[in-house]
Motif scaffolding. Structure first.
Motif, PDB file in Angstrom:
ATOM      1  N   GLN A   1       0.851  -1.198   0.000  1.00 55.29           N
ATOM      2  CA  GLN A   1       0.000   0.000   0.000  1.00 55.29           C
ATOM      3  C   GLN A   1       0.882   1.241   0.000  1.00 55.29           C
ATOM      4  OE1 GLN A   1      -2.738   1.183  -1.094  1.00 55.29           O
ATOM      5  NE2 GLN A   1      -4.043  -0.135   0.144  1.00 55.29           N
ATOM      6  N   VAL A   2       0.395   2.265  -0.661  1.00 50.45           N
ATOM      7  CA  VAL A   2       1.119   3.535  -0.757  1.00 50.45           C
ATOM      8  C   VAL A   2       0.258   4.631  -0.165  1.00 50.45           C
ATOM      9  CG1 VAL A   2       2.028   5.266  -2.343  1.00 50.45           C
ATOM     10  CG2 VAL A   2       2.402   2.836  -2.816  1.00 50.45           C
ATOM     11  N   GLN A   3       0.883   5.470   0.630  1.00 53.38           N
ATOM     12  CA  GLN A   3       0.177   6.632   1.166  1.00 53.38           C
ATOM     13  C   GLN A   3       0.839   7.897   0.644  1.00 53.38           C
ATOM     14  OE1 GLN A   3       1.456   4.229   3.655  1.00 53.38           O
ATOM     15  NE2 GLN A   3      -0.395   3.090   3.121  1.00 53.38           N
ATOM     16  N   LEU A   4       0.007   8.799   0.175  1.00 56.99           N
ATOM     17  CA  LEU A   4       0.477  10.090  -0.338  1.00 56.99           C
ATOM     18  C   LEU A   4      -0.250  11.188   0.406  1.00 56.99           C
ATOM     19  CD1 LEU A   4       0.349   9.291  -4.169  1.00 56.99           C
ATOM     20  CD2 LEU A   4       2.331   9.152  -2.661  1.00 56.99           C
ATOM     21  N   VAL A   5       0.502  12.145   0.920  1.00 61.06           N
ATOM     22  CA  VAL A   5      -0.097  13.245   1.676  1.00 61.06           C
ATOM     23  C   VAL A   5       0.434  14.565   1.123  1.00 61.06           C
ATOM     24  CG1 VAL A   5      -0.411  14.322   3.917  1.00 61.06           C
ATOM     25  CG2 VAL A   5      -0.294  11.816   3.738  1.00 61.06           C
ATOM     26  N   GLU A   6      -0.480  15.358   0.564  1.00 63.89           N
ATOM     27  CA  GLU A   6      -0.103  16.667   0.028  1.00 63.89           C
ATOM     28  C   GLU A   6      -0.224  17.746   1.102  1.00 63.89           C
ATOM     29  OE1 GLU A   6      -2.637  14.803  -3.417  1.00 63.89           O
ATOM     30  OE2 GLU A   6      -2.750  14.976  -1.231  1.00 63.89           O
ATOM     31  N   SER A   7       0.563  18.797   0.919  1.00 69.97           N
ATOM     32  CA  SER A   7       0.458  19.972   1.775  1.00 69.97           C
ATOM     33  C   SER A   7       1.010  21.172   1.006  1.00 69.97           C
ATOM     34  CB  SER A   7       1.239  19.775   3.080  1.00 69.97           C
ATOM     35  OG  SER A   7       2.608  19.565   2.800  1.00 69.97           O
ATOM     36  N   GLY A   8       0.745  22.365   1.542  1.00 71.90           N
ATOM     37  CA  GLY A   8       1.332  23.565   0.969  1.00 71.90           C
ATOM     38  C   GLY A   8       0.388  24.449   0.173  1.00 71.90           C
ATOM     39  N   GLY A   9      -0.854  24.017   0.005  1.00 73.79           N
ATOM     40  CA  GLY A   9      -1.792  24.850  -0.729  1.00 73.79           C
ATOM     41  C   GLY A   9      -2.178  26.086   0.065  1.00 73.79           C
ATOM     42  N   GLY A  10      -2.918  26.986  -0.587  1.00 77.15           N
ATOM     43  CA  GLY A  10      -3.366  28.189   0.093  1.00 77.15           C
ATOM     44  C   GLY A  10      -3.871  29.228  -0.886  1.00 77.15           C
ATOM     45  N   LEU A  11      -4.022  30.439  -0.361  1.00 72.96           N
ATOM     46  CA  LEU A  11      -4.504  31.574  -1.150  1.00 72.96           C
ATOM     47  C   LEU A  11      -3.333  32.494  -1.443  1.00 72.96           C
ATOM     48  CD1 LEU A  11      -6.786  33.388  -2.292  1.00 72.96           C
ATOM     49  CD2 LEU A  11      -7.025  34.320   0.031  1.00 72.96           C
ATOM     50  N   VAL A  12      -3.184  32.865  -2.713  1.00 75.73           N
ATOM     51  CA  VAL A  12      -2.078  33.726  -3.111  1.00 75.73           C
ATOM     52  C   VAL A  12      -2.561  34.665  -4.199  1.00 75.73           C
ATOM     53  CG1 VAL A  12      -1.236  32.093  -4.852  1.00 75.73           C
ATOM     54  CG2 VAL A  12       0.359  33.717  -3.806  1.00 75.73           C
ATOM     55  N   GLN A  13      -1.955  35.827  -4.289  1.00 75.24           N
ATOM     56  CA  GLN A  13      -2.311  36.780  -5.345  1.00 75.24           C
ATOM     57  C   GLN A  13      -1.645  36.375  -6.657  1.00 75.24           C
ATOM     58  OE1 GLN A  13      -1.280  40.710  -3.881  1.00 75.24           O
ATOM     59  NE2 GLN A  13      -3.401  41.056  -3.274  1.00 75.24           N
ATOM     60  N   ALA A  14      -2.254  36.813  -7.742  1.00 73.52           N
ATOM     61  CA  ALA A  14      -1.672  36.565  -9.060  1.00 73.52           C
ATOM     62  C   ALA A  14      -0.239  37.097  -9.094  1.00 73.52           C
ATOM     63  CB  ALA A  14      -2.519  37.222 -10.135  1.00 73.52           C
ATOM     64  N   GLY A  15       0.645  36.290  -9.694  1.00 73.90           N
ATOM     65  CA  GLY A  15       2.054  36.638  -9.736  1.00 73.90           C
ATOM     66  C   GLY A  15       2.867  36.072  -8.590  1.00 73.90           C
ATOM     67  N   GLY A  16       2.181  35.547  -7.592  1.00 74.85           N
ATOM     68  CA  GLY A  16       2.856  35.000  -6.418  1.00 74.85           C
ATOM     69  C   GLY A  16       3.312  33.567  -6.615  1.00 74.85           C
ATOM     70  N   GLY A 116      -3.172  11.173  -3.410  1.00 76.62           N
ATOM     71  CA  GLY A 116      -3.325  11.842  -2.136  1.00 76.62           C
ATOM     72  C   GLY A 116      -4.705  12.447  -2.033  1.00 76.62           C
ATOM     73  N   GLN A 117      -4.938  13.159  -0.926  1.00 75.91           N
ATOM     74  CA  GLN A 117      -6.270  13.711  -0.654  1.00 75.91           C
ATOM     75  C   GLN A 117      -6.510  15.042  -1.346  1.00 75.91           C
ATOM     76  OE1 GLN A 117      -3.694  14.084   1.269  1.00 75.91           O
ATOM     77  NE2 GLN A 117      -3.735  16.204   1.974  1.00 75.91           N
ATOM     78  N   GLY A 118      -5.449  15.662  -1.844  1.00 73.82           N
ATOM     79  CA  GLY A 118      -5.568  16.936  -2.547  1.00 73.82           C
ATOM     80  C   GLY A 118      -5.338  18.126  -1.630  1.00 73.82           C
ATOM     81  N   THR A 119      -4.880  19.218  -2.233  1.00 74.47           N
ATOM     82  CA  THR A 119      -4.693  20.470  -1.508  1.00 74.47           C
ATOM     83  C   THR A 119      -5.158  21.616  -2.389  1.00 74.47           C
ATOM     84  OG1 THR A 119      -3.074  21.808  -0.276  1.00 74.47           O
ATOM     85  CG2 THR A 119      -2.277  20.754  -2.279  1.00 74.47           C
ATOM     86  N   GLN A 120      -5.916  22.535  -1.783  1.00 69.84           N
ATOM     87  CA  GLN A 120      -6.532  23.627  -2.546  1.00 69.84           C
ATOM     88  C   GLN A 120      -5.531  24.752  -2.798  1.00 69.84           C
ATOM     89  OE1 GLN A 120      -9.901  24.044  -3.727  1.00 69.84           O
ATOM     90  NE2 GLN A 120      -8.960  25.789  -4.777  1.00 69.84           N
TER      91      GLN A 120
END
Length: 125
Positions: A1-16, A116-120
């Motif tokens: 079995q493989v587990q994948l965990v994403e992180s690091g998403g968030g809200l950023v302005q264009a160009g960021g 993985g579960q996904g990050t927005q």
């Protein structure tokens, strides 16, 4: 079995910029290709980038080439997606996936065995 965990998403302005991480565990990954995909509301899952654990070759979608960089840390079994010059159209849930070597094309999400579960990621204009 493989587990994948994403992180690091968030809200950023264009160009960021944002950096996504995908921590993998459970198997030996040298026989896998790791991919990043994204899915916006009402749209199909879209290929973004992929990297081979062994050798580190990479492949990008034309829409992100020159702005996004995929990389991996073998010791940490982690894959990263550095996203620069972000645009509002990059807004989506970003998913990390793993596909066995030679199993179909790396840009075809249906070939991937693990997700993985996904990050927005939200880019404001």
């Amino acid at each position: 079995q493989v587990q994948l965990v994403e992180s690091g998403g968030g809200l950023v302005q264009a160009g960021g910029s944002l950096r996504l991480s995908c921590a993998a565990s459970g198997r030996t990954f040298s026989s896998y290709t790791m991919g990043w995909f994204r899915q916006a509301p009402g749209k199909e899952r879209e290929f973004v980038a992929a990297i081979w654990w062994s050798g580190g070759s990479t492949h990008y979608a034309s829409s992100v080439k020159g702005r996004f960089t995929i990389s991996r840390d073998n010791a940490k079994t982690t894959v990263y997606l550095q996203m620069n010059s972000l645009k509002p159209e990059d807004t989506a849930v970003y998913y990390c996936g793993a596909v066995p070597l030679g199993k179909g094309h790396i840009s075809d999400y249906e070939q991937y065995d693990y997700w993985g579960q996904g990050t927005q990621v939200t880019v404001s204009s």
